[in-house]
Write a protein that holds these residues in place. Structure first.
Motif, PDB file in Angstrom:
ATOM      1  N   GLU A   1       0.827  -1.206   0.000  1.00 35.57           N
ATOM      2  CA  GLU A   1       0.000   0.000   0.000  1.00 35.57           C
ATOM      3  C   GLU A   1       0.863   1.258   0.000  1.00 35.57           C
ATOM      4  O   GLU A   1       0.573   2.220  -0.711  1.00 35.57           O
ATOM      5  N   ILE A   2       1.916   1.227   0.813  1.00 33.94           N
ATOM      6  CA  ILE A   2       2.821   2.387   0.891  1.00 33.94           C
ATOM      7  C   ILE A   2       3.505   2.597  -0.458  1.00 33.94           C
ATOM      8  O   ILE A   2       3.570   3.719  -0.958  1.00 33.94           O
ATOM      9  N   ALA A   3       4.019   1.524  -1.056  1.00 29.92           N
ATOM     10  CA  ALA A   3       4.706   1.636  -2.352  1.00 29.92           C
ATOM     11  C   ALA A   3       3.762   2.167  -3.423  1.00 29.92           C
ATOM     12  O   ALA A   3       4.152   3.025  -4.226  1.00 29.92           O
ATOM     13  N   ASP A   4       2.514   1.683  -3.430  1.00 24.58           N
ATOM     14  CA  ASP A   4       1.540   2.168  -4.415  1.00 24.58           C
ATOM     15  C   ASP A   4       1.249   3.653  -4.205  1.00 24.58           C
ATOM     16  O   ASP A   4       1.173   4.423  -5.171  1.00 24.58           O
ATOM     17  N   ALA A   5       1.084   4.064  -2.948  1.00 26.16           N
ATOM     18  CA  ALA A   5       0.821   5.479  -2.646  1.00 26.16           C
ATOM     19  C   ALA A   5       2.003   6.349  -3.046  1.00 26.16           C
ATOM     20  O   ALA A   5       1.835   7.445  -3.587  1.00 26.16           O
ATOM     21  N   LEU A   6       3.233   5.852  -2.801  1.00 27.86           N
ATOM     22  CA  LEU A   6       4.428   6.614  -3.167  1.00 27.86           C
ATOM     23  C   LEU A   6       4.552   6.724  -4.681  1.00 27.86           C
ATOM     24  O   LEU A   6       4.944   7.775  -5.192  1.00 27.86           O
ATOM     25  N   HIS A   7       4.258   5.655  -5.379  1.00 23.24           N
ATOM     26  CA  HIS A   7       4.324   5.693  -6.840  1.00 23.24           C
ATOM     27  C   HIS A   7       3.361   6.751  -7.369  1.00 23.24           C
ATOM     28  O   HIS A   7       3.701   7.516  -8.281  1.00 23.24           O
ATOM     29  N   LEU A   8       2.168   6.825  -6.776  1.00 24.82           N
ATOM     30  CA  LEU A   8       1.196   7.828  -7.180  1.00 24.82           C
ATOM     31  C   LEU A   8       1.721   9.240  -6.886  1.00 24.82           C
ATOM     32  O   LEU A   8       1.624  10.131  -7.735  1.00 24.82           O
ATOM     33  N   LYS A   9       2.309   9.442  -5.709  1.00 23.45           N
ATOM     34  CA  LYS A   9       2.876  10.753  -5.361  1.00 23.45           C
ATOM     35  C   LYS A   9       3.976  11.147  -6.338  1.00 23.45           C
ATOM     36  O   LYS A   9       4.050  12.283  -6.786  1.00 23.45           O
ATOM     37  N   ILE A  10       4.842  10.188  -6.646  1.00 26.54           N
ATOM     38  CA  ILE A  10       5.955  10.470  -7.563  1.00 26.54           C
ATOM     39  C   ILE A  10       5.423  10.803  -8.954  1.00 26.54           C
ATOM     40  O   ILE A  10       5.838  11.783  -9.566  1.00 26.54           O
ATOM     41  N   SER A  11       4.473  10.008  -9.440  1.00 31.81           N
ATOM     42  CA  SER A  11       3.946  10.256 -10.789  1.00 31.81           C
ATOM     43  C   SER A  11       3.138  11.545 -10.860  1.00 31.81           C
ATOM     44  O   SER A  11       3.025  12.153 -11.920  1.00 31.81           O
ATOM     45  N   ASP A  12       2.584  11.990  -9.715  1.00 36.46           N
ATOM     46  CA  ASP A  12       1.855  13.259  -9.666  1.00 36.46           C
ATOM     47  C   ASP A  12       2.778  14.454  -9.431  1.00 36.46           C
ATOM     48  O   ASP A  12       2.310  15.578  -9.298  1.00 36.46           O
ATOM     49  N   GLY A  13       4.089  14.203  -9.347  1.00 35.63           N
ATOM     50  CA  GLY A  13       5.054  15.281  -9.176  1.00 35.63           C
ATOM     51  C   GLY A  13       5.154  15.818  -7.755  1.00 35.63           C
ATOM     52  O   GLY A  13       5.619  16.927  -7.544  1.00 35.63           O
ATOM     53  N   GLU A  14       4.731  15.027  -6.763  1.00 32.78           N
ATOM     54  CA  GLU A  14       4.737  15.481  -5.374  1.00 32.78           C
ATOM     55  C   GLU A  14       6.045  15.174  -4.639  1.00 32.78           C
ATOM     56  O   GLU A  14       6.215  15.603  -3.505  1.00 32.78           O
TER      57      GLU A  14
END
Length: 133
Positions: free
Chosen positions: A76-89
């Motif tokens: 879950e953490i890795a998926d959330a981080l991937h989303l943050k990274i891809s969203d430029g956060e």
């Protein structure tokens, strides 16, 4: 070396007040320098893991995710981080430290996320104190 910022604010020593200047910085040694200093001083120090830079780069993001979602699941953490990274956060410096040069094709290893989460939890009281400051 790592650049560390100092917080600004007033301190009171007796009746005299001192004000720390805004924008004051301190150079602090990074993990490689600390290990070298410890070895030169006669301390027994374990080798740094080969992926220590990736661990350091992702640690802040993992801590933020743990604090915001209170989850233990590395997936879950890795998926959330991937989303943050891809969203430029994620910051450019975090991405560079993690070795991510192309946001569109980055892959986070669940093992790395799990290792960082374990390391953070071992020192969780310190992490929580620093998050409050």
């Amino acid at each position: 070396m790592v650049l560390v910022t100092r917080s600004c604010g007033e301190t009171k020593a007796g009746t005299r007040r001192r004000r720390r200047g805004a924008g004051s910085f301190v150079l602090a040694p990074g993990p490689e320098e600390l290990r070298t200093i410890a070895l030169a001083s006669g301390f027994s120090v374990p080798d740094l893991p080969a992926n220590w830079k990736a661990l350091v780069g992702i640690a802040g993001l993992v801590a933020e995710e743990i604090l915001s979602d209170d989850t233990d699941d590395a997936g879950e953490i890795a998926d959330a981080l991937h989303l943050k990274i891809s969203d430029g956060e994620a910051s450019a410096s975090d991405l560079a430290t993690m070795g991510i040069t192309d946001i569109d094709s980055c892959e986070l290893s669940y093992e790395v996320v799990e290792e960082v989460a374990r390391i953070l939890r071992e020192g969780w009281q310190v992490v929580q104190r620093e998050a409050i400051i």
